[in-house]
Design an enzyme around this catalytic site. Structure first.
Site, PDB file in Angstrom:
ATOM      1  N   THR A   1       0.771  -1.412   0.092  1.00 59.54           N
ATOM      2  CA  THR A   1      -0.024   0.241   0.201  1.00 59.54           C
ATOM      3  C   THR A   1       0.824   1.286  -0.118  1.00 59.54           C
ATOM      4  OG1 THR A   1      -0.036   0.057   2.577  1.00 59.54           O
ATOM      5  CG2 THR A   1      -1.232  -1.434   1.542  1.00 59.54           C
TER       6      THR A   1
ATOM      7  N   GLU B   1      -5.698  -3.959  -1.268  1.00 61.14           N
ATOM      8  CA  GLU B   1      -5.935  -4.744  -0.980  1.00 61.14           C
ATOM      9  C   GLU B   1      -6.964  -5.893  -1.672  1.00 61.14           C
ATOM     10  OE1 GLU B   1      -5.814  -2.106  -0.043  1.00 61.14           O
ATOM     11  OE2 GLU B   1      -4.831  -2.340   2.903  1.00 61.14           O
TER      12      GLU B   1
ATOM     13  N   LYS C   1     -15.192  15.586  12.705  1.00 60.76           N
ATOM     14  CA  LYS C   1     -16.365  15.040  13.293  1.00 60.76           C
ATOM     15  C   LYS C   1     -16.472  16.037  14.453  1.00 60.76           C
ATOM     16  CE  LYS C   1     -14.174  10.350  13.762  1.00 60.76           C
ATOM     17  NZ  LYS C   1     -12.735  10.244  12.893  1.00 60.76           N
TER      18      LYS C   1
ATOM     19  N   TRP D   1     -20.786  14.266  11.837  1.00 58.86           N
ATOM     20  CA  TRP D   1     -20.019  13.804  10.652  1.00 58.86           C
ATOM     21  C   TRP D   1     -20.266  15.109   9.511  1.00 58.86           C
ATOM     22  CZ3 TRP D   1     -20.039   8.189   9.612  1.00 58.86           C
ATOM     23  CH2 TRP D   1     -19.043   7.321  10.863  1.00 58.86           C
TER      24      TRP D   1
HETATM   25  P1  ADP Z   1      -3.591   4.357  -0.124  1.00 59.78           P
HETATM   26  O1  ADP Z   1      -4.440   3.025   0.912  1.00 59.78           O
HETATM   27  O2  ADP Z   1      -1.959   3.495  -0.009  1.00 59.78           O
HETATM   28  O3  ADP Z   1      -4.201   5.207  -0.331  1.00 59.78           O
HETATM   29  P2  ADP Z   1      -4.908   2.445  -2.579  1.00 59.78           P
HETATM   30  O4  ADP Z   1      -4.941   2.949  -3.922  1.00 59.78           O
HETATM   31  O5  ADP Z   1      -5.331   0.677  -1.978  1.00 59.78           O
HETATM   32  O6  ADP Z   1      -4.082   2.903  -1.684  1.00 59.78           O
HETATM   33  O7  ADP Z   1      -6.721   3.325  -2.422  1.00 59.78           O
HETATM   34  C1  ADP Z   1      -7.432   2.295  -1.753  1.00 59.78           C
HETATM   35  C2  ADP Z   1      -8.687   3.077  -1.061  1.00 59.78           C
HETATM   36  O8  ADP Z   1      -8.888   4.858  -2.433  1.00 59.78           O
HETATM   37  C3  ADP Z   1      -9.744   3.316  -0.541  1.00 59.78           C
HETATM   38  O9  ADP Z   1     -10.041   2.099   0.976  1.00 59.78           O
HETATM   39  C4  ADP Z   1     -10.758   4.185  -1.019  1.00 59.78           C
HETATM   40  O10 ADP Z   1     -10.537   4.951   0.738  1.00 59.78           O
HETATM   41  C5  ADP Z   1     -10.047   5.044  -1.695  1.00 59.78           C
HETATM   42  N1  ADP Z   1     -10.110   5.021  -3.103  1.00 59.78           N
HETATM   43  C6  ADP Z   1     -11.006   3.972  -4.061  1.00 59.78           C
HETATM   44  N2  ADP Z   1     -11.687   4.158  -5.384  1.00 59.78           N
HETATM   45  C7  ADP Z   1     -11.914   5.151  -4.420  1.00 59.78           C
HETATM   46  C8  ADP Z   1     -13.849   5.782  -5.208  1.00 59.78           C
HETATM   47  N3  ADP Z   1     -14.024   5.976  -6.623  1.00 59.78           N
HETATM   48  N4  ADP Z   1     -14.205   7.066  -4.597  1.00 59.78           N
HETATM   49  C9  ADP Z   1     -13.246   7.121  -3.255  1.00 59.78           C
HETATM   50  N5  ADP Z   1     -12.391   6.409  -3.080  1.00 59.78           N
HETATM   51  C10 ADP Z   1     -12.171   5.459  -3.049  1.00 59.78           C
END
Ligand code: ADP
Length: 559
Positions: free
Chosen positions: A185, A330, A439, A444
């Site tokens: 990640t 993941e 918050k 929220w």
């Molecule tokens: P990192 O966690 O290091 O930023 P990732 O690409 O694995 O790398 O990130 C996944 C996260 O990106 C998701 O858990 C979510 O929070 C966000 N995410 C992915 N796609 C979307 C989307 N279409 N809209 C909003 N958030 C998104």
């Protein structure tokens, strides 16, 4: 009762053999700034076989990690094919991590070989002395002599090395559950954590990517992978393209809007994928100098929330259909894709297209409340999203049987850290990441909702919203906005623009204007950096002319 079916392992070697024979004339094309370097899938197969022989000769065995430190290009695809097919594990290093993070990740994964792009040799050279397990560096597209490696590390030049080995190989039969690739990640929330994909998970994920309700990749497509091959395996596009014989178009290091537009004009991709910030830049460039983008049948955008404004602008002004998708490193990463139900078209479809997408059969999803109980999927009830399925990780990679990130798993489900709703018909709408939600006074505020509302203003190019401590309300939102060149709009005007879009108590009273919102290594708004700059008093915060005190009018935000 056992089935009568043959137990054929789902292996990436099979995928490679298929693509390089049946679709031998399909191509991968890498942009050089003025033209493309073209490799047919026939040649790809030969080069991958040579690389597998070469790696074996260098002592690489099944399960050993072979890292790449590369742009999206032909040579990276050769590694994508050779390494898993020979039974080793492809570890795609993120070239934009901080040096200490690269060191951590490469040592943690125990990489034995690094294949590096010539243009990235200076970056790798800085950290190479700290990489404890690396024994070989292979330089692609560059001069191996330019790299002064520490003792015990041999340096090779890719083409010279490949020329020594035969282009044909019988790949071994592999257990489909064995490791094929790994990806960390991006470390937005602490040390990067490793996810290990199997042959089976990559295979099933690729099949899904090729379904019409996945990404719909098919033979004849020209797939432009702007999303880096180190960001969740370029969202699965390379293996999906091989599975159906679609051609690939690679931008290499030419990732700015103008070169991307030139590349698109030359190669006319039918499909493309990248994070919203990339498309934001492309939109500004194509608005300024309109071009035909009619060759793009769809563009999948994900990684962070896709502003509705971005979708509408591309569709209305350039006829390009943007499809939102949600996923994580993941989750391989395809979780859900926001295709509207087929009977719903035009304006009505936007209600579905602005969601994060609809879950496919293999990805089970549930919402969990603060008390750990499952919540209804009614499109209204908000909870933490948990997912499970055959291409979703069950743990993080850990060489020492310790429990890195084990709190991200509950009863066989992955806790995503994302907060949202799911409708009865399976569409996910994310409110925010749990760590980004603000918050305020016991309520929220969704940073994503505020960002999208602000970015709908025609003078705003980018807007990131992040929470900061507040004596009275615990937390309040701060907006960091980047404006279009020459725009004269100020915080008061932007706050007024928001007034009929969000509740009054959500209206931000702290604004800062920046030339560009800082980004993470995978191109998302970097709120960690913004929070740190705010805490260090490095942001020039302005209050809108009106309303700064009005937000607190209702105790407990009850207006
Ligand atoms: P990192 O966690 O290091 O930023 P990732 O690409 O694995 O790398 O990130 C996944 C996260 O990106 C998701 O858990 C979510 O929070 C966000 N995410 C992915 N796609 C979307 C989307 N279409 N809209 C909003 N958030 C998104």
């Amino acid at each position: 009762m056992p089935s009568t079916m043959q137990d054929e392992p789902l292996s990436l070697a099979t995928l490679l053999r298929y693509a390089t024979t049946v679709h031998a004339d399909a191509t991968v094309r890498t942009w050089t700034g003025s033209a493309s370097r073209v490799l047919t899938y026939r040649e790809l197969g030969a080069q991958a076989a040579r690389l597998a022989h070469a790696l074996t000769a260098l002592g690489i065995e099944r399960g050993d990690r072979v890292a790449t430190f590369m742009w999206n290009n032909n040579e990276h695809l050769i590694a994508y094919c050779a390494v898993p097919a020979m039974g080793a594990v492809l570890h795609t290093l993120n070239i934009r991590l901080f040096p200490e993070q690269i060191t951590y990740v490469a040592n943690h994964a125990a990489d034995k070989v690094v294949i590096v792009d010539g243009s990235l040799v200076p970056v790798l050279a800085q950290v190479l002395p700290t990489l404890r397990t690396v024994r070989h560096v292979i330089v692609a597209n560059g001069d191996a002599a330019a790299l002064h490696a520490p003792d015990g590390v041999a340096v090779h030049e890719l083409d010279t090395l490949l020329a020594e080995f035969p282009p044909v190989l019988d790949f071994p039969v592999l257990d489909e559950r064995s490791a094929a690739a790994m990806c960390y990640t991006s470390g937005t929330t602490g040390d990067p954590k490793g996810v290990v994909y199997s042959h089976r998970s990559n295979w099933l994920h690729s099949m899904h990517a090729c379904t019409a309700d996945g990404m719909g990749i098919r033979a004849g497509d020209r797939v432009l992978a702007v999303v880096p091959m180190f960001h969740a395996n370029a969202w699965g596009l390379p293996y999906a393209a091989l599975m159906v014989g679609a051609s690939l178009v690679m931008p290499d290091r030419f990732l700015q809007p103008s070169p991307l537009l030139e590349l698109m004009a030359a190669e006319r991709p039918s499909f493309a994928a990248a994070v919203p910030t990339v498309w934001n830049g492309v939109l500004a460039a194509v608005d300024a100098s309109p071009r035909d983008l009619g060759h793009l049948r769809a563009v999948v955008v994900g990684g962070s929330a896709v502003p509705a404004q971005l979708m509408r602008a591309f569709e209305d002004r350039h006829g390009v259909r943007i499809i939102q998708a949600w996923g994580m490193t993941e989750t391989s990463p395809l979780g859900c894709v926001a295709w509207p139900p087929p009977e719903i078209e035009g304006e009505a479809a936007y209600a579905y297209r602005v969601t994060q997408g609809r879950f496919p059969a293999p990805v089970q999803a549930r919402l969990i409340g603060n008390d750990g109980a499952e919540l209804p999927r009614d499109g209204r009830t908000v909870g933490e999203l948990e997912v499970r399925g055959p291409w979703i990780t069950a743990s993080y990679y850990s060489p020492d049987a310790d429990t890195i990130g084990s709190d991200a798993f509950r009863d066989g489900w992955l806790r995503t850290g994302d907060i949202g709703t799911i409708t009865a018909d399976g569409y996910l709408t994310l409110v925010d990441r749990a760590k980004d939600i603000i918050k305020s006074g016991g309520e929220w505020i969704s940073s994503v909702e505020l960002e999208n509302a602000i970015m709908a203003h025609p003078d705003v190019v980018e807007a990131a919203v992040f929470g900061v401590p507040d004596e009275k309300w615990d937390e309040r939102p701060v907006v960091a906005a980047a404006l279009r060149t020459g725009a004269e709009v100020d915080a008061g005007a932007l706050r007024a623009f928001l007034a009929d879009k969000v509740a009054k108590w959500q209206l931000p009273e702290r604004w800062t204007f920046v030339p560009e919102v800082p980004k993470t290594s995978v191109g998302k708004f970097d709120k960690k950096v913004l929070r740190a700059r705010y805490a260090a008093d490095q942001l020039d915060i302005v209050a809108p002319d009106s309303g700064a005190t009005q937000m607190s009018s209702g105790a407990g935000h009850d207006d």
